[in-house]
Design an enzyme around this catalytic site. Sequence first.
Site, short mmCIF file in Angstrom:
data_model
loop_
_atom_site.label_atom_id
_atom_site.label_comp_id
_atom_site.label_asym_id
_atom_site.label_seq_id
_atom_site.Cartn_x
_atom_site.Cartn_y
_atom_site.Cartn_z
N GLY A 103 28.33 89.07 -21.97
CA GLY A 103 28.79 88.29 -23.11
C GLY A 103 28.71 86.80 -22.81
N CYS A 106 41.32 80.52 -13.45
CA CYS A 106 41.11 81.04 -12.10
C CYS A 106 39.64 81.15 -11.68
CB CYS A 106 41.80 82.39 -11.96
SG CYS A 106 43.61 82.24 -12.01
N PHE A 154 47.20 88.55 -7.24
CA PHE A 154 45.99 89.07 -7.88
C PHE A 154 46.19 89.43 -9.34
CE2 PHE A 154 45.83 90.09 -3.34
CZ PHE A 154 44.64 89.48 -2.98
N1 LIG Z 1 47.41 82.38 -13.80
C1 LIG Z 1 47.07 83.42 -13.08
O1 LIG Z 1 46.75 84.48 -13.64
C2 LIG Z 1 47.03 83.35 -11.58
C3 LIG Z 1 46.84 84.53 -10.85
C4 LIG Z 1 46.73 84.46 -9.46
C5 LIG Z 1 46.80 83.25 -8.82
N2 LIG Z 1 46.98 82.10 -9.55
C6 LIG Z 1 47.11 80.84 -8.83
O2 LIG Z 1 48.48 80.46 -8.91
C7 LIG Z 1 48.62 79.06 -8.98
C8 LIG Z 1 49.37 78.70 -10.25
O3 LIG Z 1 48.59 79.06 -11.34
P1 LIG Z 1 49.18 79.09 -12.83
O4 LIG Z 1 48.13 79.68 -13.68
O5 LIG Z 1 50.53 79.66 -12.81
O6 LIG Z 1 49.25 77.50 -13.12
P2 LIG Z 1 50.15 76.76 -14.22
O7 LIG Z 1 49.53 75.44 -14.40
O8 LIG Z 1 50.40 77.66 -15.36
O9 LIG Z 1 51.55 76.58 -13.46
C9 LIG Z 1 51.76 75.70 -12.39
C10 LIG Z 1 53.20 75.18 -12.51
O10 LIG Z 1 53.52 74.43 -11.35
C11 LIG Z 1 54.37 73.37 -11.77
N3 LIG Z 1 54.45 72.35 -10.72
C12 LIG Z 1 53.53 71.42 -10.36
N4 LIG Z 1 53.99 70.66 -9.35
C13 LIG Z 1 55.24 71.12 -9.05
C14 LIG Z 1 56.23 70.76 -8.09
N5 LIG Z 1 56.02 69.78 -7.21
N6 LIG Z 1 57.38 71.45 -8.08
C15 LIG Z 1 57.61 72.45 -8.95
N7 LIG Z 1 56.71 72.84 -9.89
C16 LIG Z 1 55.53 72.18 -9.93
C17 LIG Z 1 53.75 72.91 -13.06
O11 LIG Z 1 54.65 72.12 -13.82
C18 LIG Z 1 53.40 74.24 -13.72
O12 LIG Z 1 54.45 74.73 -14.53
C19 LIG Z 1 47.20 78.52 -8.90
O13 LIG Z 1 46.90 78.25 -7.54
C20 LIG Z 1 46.36 79.66 -9.40
O14 LIG Z 1 45.03 79.60 -8.93
C21 LIG Z 1 47.11 82.14 -10.91
O1 LIG Z 2 33.36 92.39 -17.68
C1 LIG Z 2 33.92 91.31 -17.87
C2 LIG Z 2 35.25 91.03 -17.44
C3 LIG Z 2 35.79 89.78 -17.67
N1 LIG Z 2 35.07 88.82 -18.32
C4 LIG Z 2 35.66 87.48 -18.53
O2 LIG Z 2 36.13 86.99 -17.28
C5 LIG Z 2 37.23 86.11 -17.46
C6 LIG Z 2 38.36 86.46 -16.52
O3 LIG Z 2 38.93 87.69 -16.87
P1 LIG Z 2 40.06 88.38 -15.98
O4 LIG Z 2 39.60 88.41 -14.56
O5 LIG Z 2 40.44 89.64 -16.60
O6 LIG Z 2 41.26 87.35 -16.18
P2 LIG Z 2 42.15 86.42 -15.24
O7 LIG Z 2 43.51 86.51 -15.79
O8 LIG Z 2 41.48 85.10 -15.13
O9 LIG Z 2 42.19 87.12 -13.78
C7 LIG Z 2 41.35 86.76 -12.70
O10 LIG Z 2 41.86 85.62 -12.03
C8 LIG Z 2 43.21 85.77 -11.53
C9 LIG Z 2 43.63 84.44 -10.96
O11 LIG Z 2 43.14 84.23 -9.67
C10 LIG Z 2 43.22 86.90 -10.51
O12 LIG Z 2 44.55 87.04 -9.99
C11 LIG Z 2 42.74 88.19 -11.16
O13 LIG Z 2 42.73 89.24 -10.21
C12 LIG Z 2 41.35 87.95 -11.73
O14 LIG Z 2 40.90 89.12 -12.43
C13 LIG Z 2 37.59 86.20 -18.95
O15 LIG Z 2 37.07 85.06 -19.60
C14 LIG Z 2 36.88 87.46 -19.43
O16 LIG Z 2 36.51 87.37 -20.77
C15 LIG Z 2 33.77 89.08 -18.75
O17 LIG Z 2 33.11 88.21 -19.31
N2 LIG Z 2 33.24 90.33 -18.52
#
Ligand SMILES: NC(=O)c1ccc[n+]([C@@H]2O[C@H](COP(=O)([O-])OP(=O)(O)OC[C@H]3O[C@@H](n4cnc5c(N)ncnc54)[C@H](O)[C@@H]3O)[C@@H](O)[C@H]2O)c1
Ligand SMILES: O=c1ccn([C@@H]2O[C@H](COP(=O)(O)OP(=O)(O)O[C@H]3O[C@H](CO)[C@@H](O)[C@H](O)[C@H]3O)[C@@H](O)[C@H]2O)c(=O)[nH]1
Length: 440
Positions: A259, A266, A150
Amino acid sequence: MRVSMIGCGYLGAVHAASMAEIGHDVVGIDVDEGRISALAAGRAPFFEPGFEEVLSRNVASGRLRFTTDISAAEGCQVHFIGVGTPQTPSGAADMTYVDSAVDALAPHLGGFRGGVEIVVGKSTVPVGTAARLAERFEAAGATLVWNPEFLREGFAVKDTLEPDRMVYGLPADPLRAEAATAVLDEVYGPILATGVKRLTMDYATAELVKVSANSFLAIKISFINAVAQICDAAGGDVTALAEAIGLDARIGHRFLRAGIGFGGGCLPKDIRAFQARAAELGAGEALAILDEADRVNLRARSLVLDKARQMLGDGLDGARVAILGAAFKPDSDDMRDSPALEIAGLLAAAGARVAITDPQAGAILAEQDREGLEVCATADEALRDADLAVLATEWRQFTSIDPARAASLMRRANIIDGRNSLDAGAWKEAGFTYTGMGRR
Ligand SMILES: NC(=O)c1ccc[n+]([C@@H]2O[C@H](COP(=O)([O-])OP(=O)(O)OC[C@H]3O[C@@H](n4cnc5c(N)ncnc54)[C@H](O)[C@@H]3O)[C@@H](O)[C@H]2O)c1
Ligand SMILES: O=c1ccn([C@@H]2O[C@H](COP(=O)(O)OP(=O)(O)O[C@H]3O[C@H](CO)[C@@H](O)[C@H](O)[C@H]3O)[C@@H](O)[C@H]2O)c(=O)[nH]1
């Protein structure tokens, strides 16, 4: 404990470093050689406050290493999977990265000799994925736990080490579930010791918790953006309105900032993937609310174009527009599905000369050489001779701009506050025509 992290992107790299920070011996594995060589050298391949310190400290101590060789996972007790699940053209999640990571990992499982070996799914996946993969892992000698993540970008290290809650999606077999829970509890020991709530449930519920949480946040933002449109039509102020409704503890103030809407890697893709999966399950209608949230969200972007046209009565063609911000949110250089970037593209397509600037994403954007966008190193450079400025990402560097200075740089003093983050009165006093989103 010996831990592997498969996928070292925004989630995985931070998770790997955080696991080393709490004392584990961690190997981060990714197919992207450039990313791995940066991480192995203790350099963050993306901007995330506080991450590089944790990364470099743990790489230097020898507790954290990175490789492209999946066989390095062999002998680890815990294997986290955090590869990407991006959007396919239909809106469904692209599962090819998860599937290829599983194919690559499976032959290296079963080598831990000191007890139960587990695989921990952290990627955001369609409900049913864990159940589909569990048997394969069990045959290879490991138990699967689905443990959604999260974290928010911009707060990734803090959110990983101090989460609001921990969710464990577990297999139906109680003995297997209990043994896997004990291992994951040991991994997260120092985090659980802070008193964070740890919830156990079945695989499907854990997968649904993740997409439901993101959907709720998306709906909350789109709700206030829909109300912002009414404020524009009726002459209300959505910021004052949000302040008032948020004082009801049942509503709360967070995620009520109207906004130009939500972007990033995500929220937009997760609500579409959730809908696509619901439709596959024959329950597409149940999530029609997400279609509407998506539509309101995209409308907020095109509204900026309408507002720009209104402000520049003589049209956009040839007008210089400064876009302040390119990342989807401040404190990040992530431009995946960024509202700022889409607005820049819409304005350029409408004939404006667009000058865009961002403290972190700017350098990446400059390398991409996008047609129609002049990338400026500073806000001053972008604002110079502009007919209109659009605040698209509320970086502190932009919200603290002195409006009198901006007025002295610009050709015409027009500002669209796309994040409702500026002091409207101060900008008007400096001679600006100001409009926010549902706020004048
Ligand atoms: N970015 C976030 O804030 C966030 C938060 C919560 C959940 N998630 C979830 O986590 C997952 C990853 O998101 P992210 O933002 O880190 O994506 P990202 O694109 O930044 O990273 C994914 C990584 O996986 C690697 N990869 C792909 N295939 C592979 C393989 N076969 N073996 C090893 N590595 C491999 C890619 O090269 C890349 O570096 C997604 O499902 C996303 O929805 C992301
Ligand atoms: O009141 C608000 C709050 C956020 N945003 C926008 O919403 C988007 C997402 O913001 P935020 O949720 O803070 O960023 P993420 O890093 O994408 O995180 C979300 O997505 C992640 C990937 O799943 C989750 O793990 C997090 O809990 C969830 O908050 C951004 O473009 C913000 O500008 C608004 O427009 N208004």
